[in-house]
Write a protein that holds these residues in place. Structure first.
Motif, short mmCIF file in Angstrom:
data_model
loop_
_atom_site.label_atom_id
_atom_site.label_comp_id
_atom_site.label_asym_id
_atom_site.label_seq_id
_atom_site.Cartn_x
_atom_site.Cartn_y
_atom_site.Cartn_z
N GLN A 212 -46.18 -10.64 93.88
CA GLN A 212 -47.05 -10.13 92.82
C GLN A 212 -48.46 -9.92 93.37
OE1 GLN A 212 -48.68 -8.50 90.15
NE2 GLN A 212 -46.82 -9.29 89.15
N SER A 213 -48.96 -10.92 94.11
CA SER A 213 -50.33 -10.81 94.61
C SER A 213 -50.45 -9.81 95.76
CB SER A 213 -50.82 -12.19 95.05
OG SER A 213 -50.09 -12.65 96.16
N ARG A 214 -49.40 -9.65 96.56
CA ARG A 214 -49.50 -8.78 97.73
C ARG A 214 -49.10 -7.34 97.45
NH1 ARG A 214 -47.35 -12.46 102.83
NH2 ARG A 214 -48.03 -14.49 101.99
N TYR A 215 -48.10 -7.15 96.59
CA TYR A 215 -47.53 -5.81 96.41
C TYR A 215 -47.56 -5.32 94.96
CZ TYR A 215 -45.74 -7.18 100.97
OH TYR A 215 -45.64 -7.64 102.26
N GLY A 216 -48.01 -6.17 94.05
CA GLY A 216 -48.04 -5.76 92.65
C GLY A 216 -46.67 -5.64 92.02
N VAL A 217 -45.70 -6.39 92.57
CA VAL A 217 -44.34 -6.38 92.04
C VAL A 217 -44.11 -7.68 91.25
CG1 VAL A 217 -41.87 -6.38 92.62
CG2 VAL A 217 -43.47 -4.99 93.96
N THR A 218 -43.64 -7.53 90.03
CA THR A 218 -43.34 -8.69 89.20
C THR A 218 -41.86 -9.06 89.37
OG1 THR A 218 -45.00 -8.05 87.57
CG2 THR A 218 -43.28 -9.59 86.85
N VAL A 219 -41.61 -10.32 89.65
CA VAL A 219 -40.22 -10.78 89.80
C VAL A 219 -39.89 -11.77 88.70
CG1 VAL A 219 -38.58 -12.02 91.28
CG2 VAL A 219 -40.21 -10.42 92.30
N ALA B 120 -35.20 -1.04 89.14
CA ALA B 120 -36.34 -1.18 90.06
C ALA B 120 -35.86 -1.33 91.50
CB ALA B 120 -37.19 -2.38 89.64
N LYS B 121 -35.26 -0.27 92.02
CA LYS B 121 -34.67 -0.36 93.37
C LYS B 121 -35.76 -0.54 94.43
CE LYS B 121 -30.52 2.45 92.36
NZ LYS B 121 -30.79 2.80 90.95
N GLU C 151 -43.15 0.98 99.07
CA GLU C 151 -44.10 0.02 98.51
C GLU C 151 -44.90 0.64 97.36
OE1 GLU C 151 -45.12 -3.03 102.18
OE2 GLU C 151 -46.39 -1.27 101.89
N ALA C 152 -45.25 1.92 97.52
CA ALA C 152 -46.00 2.60 96.46
C ALA C 152 -45.16 2.72 95.20
CB ALA C 152 -46.45 3.98 96.96
N GLN C 153 -43.88 3.05 95.37
CA GLN C 153 -42.97 3.16 94.22
C GLN C 153 -42.78 1.79 93.55
OE1 GLN C 153 -39.44 4.77 96.00
NE2 GLN C 153 -40.14 6.89 95.87
N ALA C 154 -42.78 0.73 94.39
CA ALA C 154 -42.51 -0.61 93.87
C ALA C 154 -43.66 -1.16 93.03
CB ALA C 154 -42.22 -1.56 95.03
N LYS C 155 -44.87 -0.74 93.35
CA LYS C 155 -46.03 -1.29 92.67
C LYS C 155 -45.93 -1.08 91.16
CE LYS C 155 -51.04 -1.64 93.15
NZ LYS C 155 -52.23 -1.15 93.89
N GLY C 156 -46.04 -2.16 90.42
CA GLY C 156 -45.96 -2.08 88.96
C GLY C 156 -44.56 -2.28 88.41
N GLN C 157 -43.55 -2.31 89.30
CA GLN C 157 -42.18 -2.50 88.82
C GLN C 157 -41.90 -3.98 88.53
OE1 GLN C 157 -39.41 -0.77 91.66
NE2 GLN C 157 -39.67 1.28 90.79
N THR C 158 -40.95 -4.22 87.66
CA THR C 158 -40.48 -5.59 87.38
C THR C 158 -39.05 -5.72 87.88
OG1 THR C 158 -41.88 -5.83 85.44
CG2 THR C 158 -39.97 -7.27 85.57
#
Length: 396
Positions: free
Chosen positions: A63-70, A314-315, A32-39
């Motif tokens: 996006q709101s929960r983990y900071g991941v843009t899809v 963005a694995k 989850e830490a690695q994913a934050k900010g990834q698209t």
């Protein structure tokens, strides 16, 4: 023994027993830490308004929960995505591909797996994997073992749609379908293969007409194809002579058939979502008298999956998004016929009573009867059938 060696030993033992340990909380926190900010560029079929809206909702949630843009990359044919991945890897683009997660069917999963173009195994390490219903075919895709290289997303089954006001008694087999076509010339058809729904309809007929259906569960060979398909082509020759536009033209998609059913041009339509008719009634695209039905001896059903290409950029983000899509909240939202109406892959017995009630709710028009699920033919039959179909009927 060091901690690292102990972990390796346990992992090896688990794999040897055919069991995957639940992901460690610390490991998932790292993901989850690695994913934050990834698209995450999610390549998925974009032809369904309800599906697109659901993906948009899920994207906002992660996006709101983990900071991941899809980013939903709307595609028409997953085979084109496979070609793109192949081209990128061939050009040396091994870590910065254009696809991070894809909605893949069995045929294309087989191609990617055989070519070593999938990241993993990862699917059975997702925290929500423990909620998956292992009685469903979640570890096999078109007879190809998934081995953790793709995660289940939803269930589907070939379902037919009609209108009680026009067709109170529907056909319940391939034989009855042909008889119905004789009684209603020009009012039946199916999407043109290689459209997914069209090819599935042809596979459904083949399962009923092949002299030895067990052959279809094995990889196709010229001998098996020659043995299994003559009755299918004879059937289609006769059906096409009775079909819409005399079988010289075919609808482009199931969605087009739904519109023709609503307009009264056709008497039968089809879908791979047992809840789609309810969804279409809810959105007033079909009349309230529309209903769903299946064949008495069953229709083709399967699980649909998500996979991460080996060259995804963005694995971690892709895994976080996939895990959210597998959550009870996301699965229940997806099963709601007012949203999408896609079947869940979760074991209802592992869920709260409230979520179970949501998933068991059936809206008017949804498939209300029990229809046996028939296994998909081996993935290799798809290309063989589509090639022969186009050779025989595609140029009309």
């Amino acid at each position: 023994m060091t901690l690292a060696k102990l972990a390796t030993t346990l992992s090896t033992l688990a794999l040897g027993l055919g069991w995957c340990a639940p992901v460690l909380a610390a490991d998932w926190s790292q993901t989850e830490a690695q994913a934050k900010g990834q698209t995450v560029y999610f390549n998925a079929w974009g032809g369904g308004e309800a599906i697109n809206s659901y993906i948009d909702w899920a994207a906002k949630e992660v996006q709101s929960r983990y900071g991941v843009t899809v980013k939903h990359v709307k595609i028409n044919d997953a085979a084109e995505v496979v070609k793109r991945i192949q081209t990128e890897v061939a050009a040396g683009r091994n870590n910065h591909g254009s696809v991070d997660l894809m909605w893949v069917n069995g045929e294309n999963f087989r191609s990617l797996k055989q070519a070593g173009l999938l990241y993993g195994p990862w699917a059975e390490s997702l925290p929500n994997w423990g909620l998956v219903d292992l009685n469903k075919p979640v570890r096999s895709d078109f007879s190809v073992p998934t081995e953790g290289y793709e995660t289940p997303w939803g269930t589907a089954q070939l379902t037919f749609i009609s209108d009680k006001a026009v067709t109170p008694t529907p056909p319940r087999s391939a034989t009855e379908w042909l008889r119905f076509a004789k009684a209603n010339p020009g009012r039946v058809t199916y999407p043109k293969p290689p459209d997914f729904h069209g090819t599935t309809f042809v596979k459904q007929l083949l399962l009923e007409l092949a002299p030895n259906p067990a052959l279809l569960q094995q990889a196709v060979t010229p001998q098996a194809f020659a043995s299994a398909t003559p009755a299918l082509w004879a059937y289609l020759d006769e059906l096409h002579s009775l079909a819409w536009r005399a079988g010289k033209s075919f609808p482009a998609s199931a969605a087009a058939m739904h519109r023709m059913l609503a307009d009264g041009e056709l008497k039968l339509s089809l879908t791979f979502n047992p809840n789609e008719a309810a969804n279409l009634i809810s959105s007033r695209q079909l009349p309230p008298t529309a209903y769903s039905f299946g064949f008495t001896r069953g229709t083709i059903g399967n699980v649909h999956f998500l996979a991460i290409p080996s060259n995804a950029r963005a694995k971690a983000g892709a895994q976080v998004f996939a895990n959210f899509l597998l959550s009870p909240e996301a699965q229940a939202h997806k099963a709601d016929t007012r949203i999408w109406g896609d079947g869940s892959v979760l074991d209802l017995g592992k869920l709260s009573a409230g979520v179970q009630a949501l998933m068991r709710n059936k809206a008017p028009g949804a498939l209300a009867e029990s229809v046996p699920t028939l296994a998909e033919p081996h993935a290799s039959w798809v290309e063989a059938l589509e090639t022969e179909w186009l050779k025989r009927y595609g140029a009309r």
